[in-house]
Write a protein that holds these residues in place. Structure first.
Motif, short mmCIF file in Angstrom:
data_model
loop_
_atom_site.label_atom_id
_atom_site.label_comp_id
_atom_site.label_asym_id
_atom_site.label_seq_id
_atom_site.Cartn_x
_atom_site.Cartn_y
_atom_site.Cartn_z
N ILE A 1 -11.43 -4.31 -4.50
CA ILE A 1 -11.69 -5.71 -4.18
C ILE A 1 -10.45 -6.23 -3.47
O ILE A 1 -9.33 -5.93 -3.87
CB ILE A 1 -11.97 -6.51 -5.45
CG1 ILE A 1 -13.18 -5.95 -6.20
CG2 ILE A 1 -12.18 -8.00 -5.14
CD1 ILE A 1 -13.32 -6.44 -7.63
N VAL A 2 -10.64 -6.99 -2.40
CA VAL A 2 -9.48 -7.47 -1.64
C VAL A 2 -9.26 -8.95 -1.91
O VAL A 2 -10.21 -9.74 -1.97
CB VAL A 2 -9.68 -7.22 -0.13
CG1 VAL A 2 -8.55 -7.85 0.68
CG2 VAL A 2 -9.72 -5.72 0.15
N ARG B 1 -4.54 -8.58 8.16
CA ARG B 1 -4.26 -7.46 7.25
C ARG B 1 -5.29 -7.39 6.13
O ARG B 1 -5.47 -6.34 5.52
CB ARG B 1 -2.85 -7.60 6.66
CG ARG B 1 -1.75 -7.37 7.69
CD ARG B 1 -0.38 -7.51 7.05
NE ARG B 1 0.68 -7.43 8.06
CZ ARG B 1 1.96 -7.69 7.82
NH1 ARG B 1 2.33 -8.06 6.59
NH2 ARG B 1 2.85 -7.60 8.78
N ILE B 2 -5.94 -8.50 5.85
CA ILE B 2 -6.99 -8.50 4.82
C ILE B 2 -8.11 -7.55 5.24
O ILE B 2 -8.58 -6.72 4.45
CB ILE B 2 -7.51 -9.93 4.59
CG1 ILE B 2 -6.42 -10.78 3.94
CG2 ILE B 2 -8.77 -9.92 3.74
CD1 ILE B 2 -6.70 -12.27 3.97
N ALA B 3 -8.55 -7.68 6.49
CA ALA B 3 -9.59 -6.77 7.00
C ALA B 3 -9.08 -5.34 7.02
O ALA B 3 -9.84 -4.39 6.74
CB ALA B 3 -10.04 -7.21 8.39
N GLY C 1 -12.47 -11.62 4.17
CA GLY C 1 -12.82 -10.70 3.08
C GLY C 1 -12.07 -10.86 1.79
O GLY C 1 -12.30 -10.11 0.84
N ALA C 2 -11.14 -11.82 1.70
CA ALA C 2 -10.39 -12.02 0.46
C ALA C 2 -11.18 -12.91 -0.48
O ALA C 2 -11.27 -14.13 -0.28
CB ALA C 2 -9.03 -12.65 0.76
N THR C 3 -11.77 -12.33 -1.51
CA THR C 3 -12.59 -13.11 -2.44
C THR C 3 -11.79 -13.60 -3.65
O THR C 3 -12.23 -14.49 -4.36
CB THR C 3 -13.79 -12.29 -2.92
OG1 THR C 3 -13.34 -11.05 -3.48
CG2 THR C 3 -14.74 -12.00 -1.77
N VAL C 4 -10.63 -13.01 -3.89
CA VAL C 4 -9.75 -13.46 -4.98
C VAL C 4 -8.50 -14.06 -4.33
O VAL C 4 -7.81 -13.39 -3.56
CB VAL C 4 -9.35 -12.29 -5.90
CG1 VAL C 4 -8.40 -12.77 -7.00
CG2 VAL C 4 -10.59 -11.64 -6.51
N PRO D 1 -12.07 -2.28 -12.33
CA PRO D 1 -11.91 -2.91 -11.00
C PRO D 1 -10.44 -3.10 -10.62
O PRO D 1 -9.60 -3.47 -11.46
CB PRO D 1 -12.62 -4.26 -11.18
CG PRO D 1 -13.63 -4.02 -12.25
CD PRO D 1 -12.97 -3.06 -13.20
N LEU D 2 -10.15 -2.84 -9.36
CA LEU D 2 -8.80 -3.01 -8.83
C LEU D 2 -8.86 -3.99 -7.66
O LEU D 2 -9.66 -3.82 -6.74
CB LEU D 2 -8.24 -1.66 -8.35
CG LEU D 2 -6.92 -1.71 -7.55
CD1 LEU D 2 -5.80 -2.30 -8.39
CD2 LEU D 2 -6.56 -0.30 -7.06
N VAL D 3 -8.02 -5.01 -7.72
CA VAL D 3 -7.92 -6.00 -6.64
C VAL D 3 -6.58 -5.81 -5.95
O VAL D 3 -5.53 -5.82 -6.60
CB VAL D 3 -8.01 -7.44 -7.18
CG1 VAL D 3 -7.92 -8.44 -6.04
CG2 VAL D 3 -9.29 -7.64 -7.98
N LEU D 4 -6.62 -5.62 -4.62
CA LEU D 4 -5.39 -5.58 -3.83
C LEU D 4 -5.26 -6.90 -3.09
O LEU D 4 -6.15 -7.29 -2.34
CB LEU D 4 -5.42 -4.43 -2.83
CG LEU D 4 -5.30 -3.01 -3.35
CD1 LEU D 4 -5.18 -2.03 -2.18
CD2 LEU D 4 -4.12 -2.85 -4.29
N CYS D 5 -4.15 -7.58 -3.29
CA CYS D 5 -3.93 -8.89 -2.67
C CYS D 5 -2.92 -8.77 -1.53
O CYS D 5 -1.76 -8.41 -1.75
CB CYS D 5 -3.41 -9.89 -3.69
SG CYS D 5 -4.63 -10.43 -4.89
N HIS D 6 -3.39 -9.10 -0.33
CA HIS D 6 -2.45 -9.26 0.78
C HIS D 6 -1.55 -10.46 0.48
O HIS D 6 -2.01 -11.48 -0.04
CB HIS D 6 -3.20 -9.50 2.09
CG HIS D 6 -2.35 -10.07 3.17
ND1 HIS D 6 -1.23 -9.41 3.66
CD2 HIS D 6 -2.43 -11.25 3.86
CE1 HIS D 6 -0.67 -10.15 4.60
NE2 HIS D 6 -1.38 -11.26 4.75
N CYS D 7 -0.30 -10.34 0.76
CA CYS D 7 0.59 -11.50 0.70
C CYS D 7 1.82 -11.20 1.54
O CYS D 7 2.04 -10.06 1.98
CB CYS D 7 0.97 -11.87 -0.74
SG CYS D 7 2.22 -10.84 -1.51
N VAL D 8 2.59 -12.22 1.79
CA VAL D 8 3.82 -12.08 2.56
C VAL D 8 4.96 -12.58 1.68
O VAL D 8 4.93 -13.72 1.19
CB VAL D 8 3.75 -12.90 3.87
CG1 VAL D 8 5.07 -12.78 4.63
CG2 VAL D 8 2.59 -12.42 4.74
#
Length: 365
Positions: free
Chosen positions: A213-214, A201-203, A236-239, A180-187
């Protein structure tokens, strides 16, 4: 498979407390050792219901050149040299992280740490179930590949990245890793002003990378109702990863935009409420609506007395509650039929009161 990985795969909300190196300041404030402070923070995170704690493993000399300038709010953290700041918080090595990982296992919270060099990535491998890759290494493809090749799930932040850089990083992971790969939006703005959070940007991440996984790595100061994190979750950000402290008033480092244990509890309670109101996406009515469905809707009702043998016209009826009779949507099927019985004024019409065909057919009988 670790509990953390299972949560992420299921899509359950997963909160990771980014302890980072905040334990150094907690230790100084409370007159305890950094290890005692780090363990205290792990225990406090566990007690708040947090699912994992994350540290940062680095040595200042291997992370930043001597002339690396600051990129944070210097009114909150006055140090203007990256290396100078990192030197304050890099005393832990392999032995200390082994002790911390063992402690976390004993108390029941998952341990992980972001590695910032190859040596750290190697010794952390047996201590944690996932690798976390910092936004700062998004274009460090050799280091991404080195960690991904170890075959563990990967959480990767994409702050300050563009989509081409993100695609290159994802392709690098997927070339050597099918976990599994999680991509995390952040600033990468410390702290991130609310208006800069860009949570949509999450969507966009979900659309651009449908097989990952986002998540969201939050650098905003905690807002009163934690609307930032709740909004991230609904998009949609579950993590969710957020910096963690025991005292948000401490100056410098990451305390000023971190959550404390009470914040963590409120975040988890808030997400639980969001989940409870989100419900079933199927476009059907609920069992709990059954009574209201019958009583609040309308039926076709006689507008005056209708003698038996009368051919029904639309001006003979109106529409009133409850909805236990013939629905107004069936009006066309009612018009033209013959009343089989005397129908009193204000009577809810039912099919057994009417002929089965139109008036012409009934008149021939």
């Amino acid at each position: 498979m670790s509990a953390l990985t299972e949560r992420m795969i299921r899509g359950d909300f997963t909160l990771i407390a980014e302890v980072g190196v905040n334990y150094y300041d907690i230790a100084q404030q409370r007159g305890i050792t950094p290890m005692e402070a780090a363990k205290l923070m792990c225990r406090e995170a566990r007690d708040a219901g947090v699912h994992a704690v994350k540290f940062q493993t680095y040595k200042a000399e291997t992370l930043a050149a001597a002339d690396s300038p600051s990129y944070w709010d210097t009114s909150e953290e006055p140090t203007t040299s990256q290396r100078e700041l990192f030197k304050k918080f890099d005393s832990f090595g392999e032995a200390e992280y082994r002790e911390l990982a063992s402690f976390c296992d004993e108390i029941g919270i998952e341990f992980c740490s972001t590695a910032f060099d190859f040596e750290s990535a190697d010794y952390l491998e047996e201590l944690m179930s996932v690798y976390k890759i910092s936004s700062s290494d998004l274009t460090n493809l050799p280091f991404i590949e080195y960690q991904a090749a170890k075959g563990k799930p990967v959480i990767m932040s994409v702050g300050a990245g563009d989509v081409d850089e993100m695609r290159a990083a994802v392709a690098t992971v997927e070339r050597v890793n099918n976990r599994p790969l999680v991509l995390c939006h952040c600033v990468l703005e410390y702290p991130t002003p609310y208006a800069h959070a860009n949570l949509r940007r999450i969507a966009s991440l979900k659309e651009a990378f449908p097989n990952v996984i986002v998540g969201y790595s939050d650098h905003c100061k905690p807002d009163e109702c934690f609307d930032v994190i709740k909004t991230a979750y609904t998009l949609g950000a579950t993590v969710v990863e957020k910096h963690f402290t025991l005292d948000k008033t401490l100056p410098g480092n990451d305390h000023y935009h971190a959550m404390d244990p009470d914040d963590a509890r409120r975040i988890l309670n808030g997400i639980e409420f969001v989940e409870s109101i989100s419900g079933n996406p199927d476009l059907v009515f609920s069992e709990t609506e059954e009574a209201a469905r019958l009583n609040a809707r309308r039926s076709i009702v006689a507008r005056g007395a209708i003698p038996a043998g009368t051919v029904m016209r639309d001006d003979m009826v109106t529409f009133k509650r409850p909805g236990t009779g013939i629905a107004p949507s069936e009006l066309e099927k009612v018009v033209g039929r013959v009343a089989l019985v005397d129908i009193d004024d204000d009577t809810i019409l039912r099919w057994h009161m009417l002929s089965e065909g139109d008036s012409a057919v009934d008149a021939s009988k």
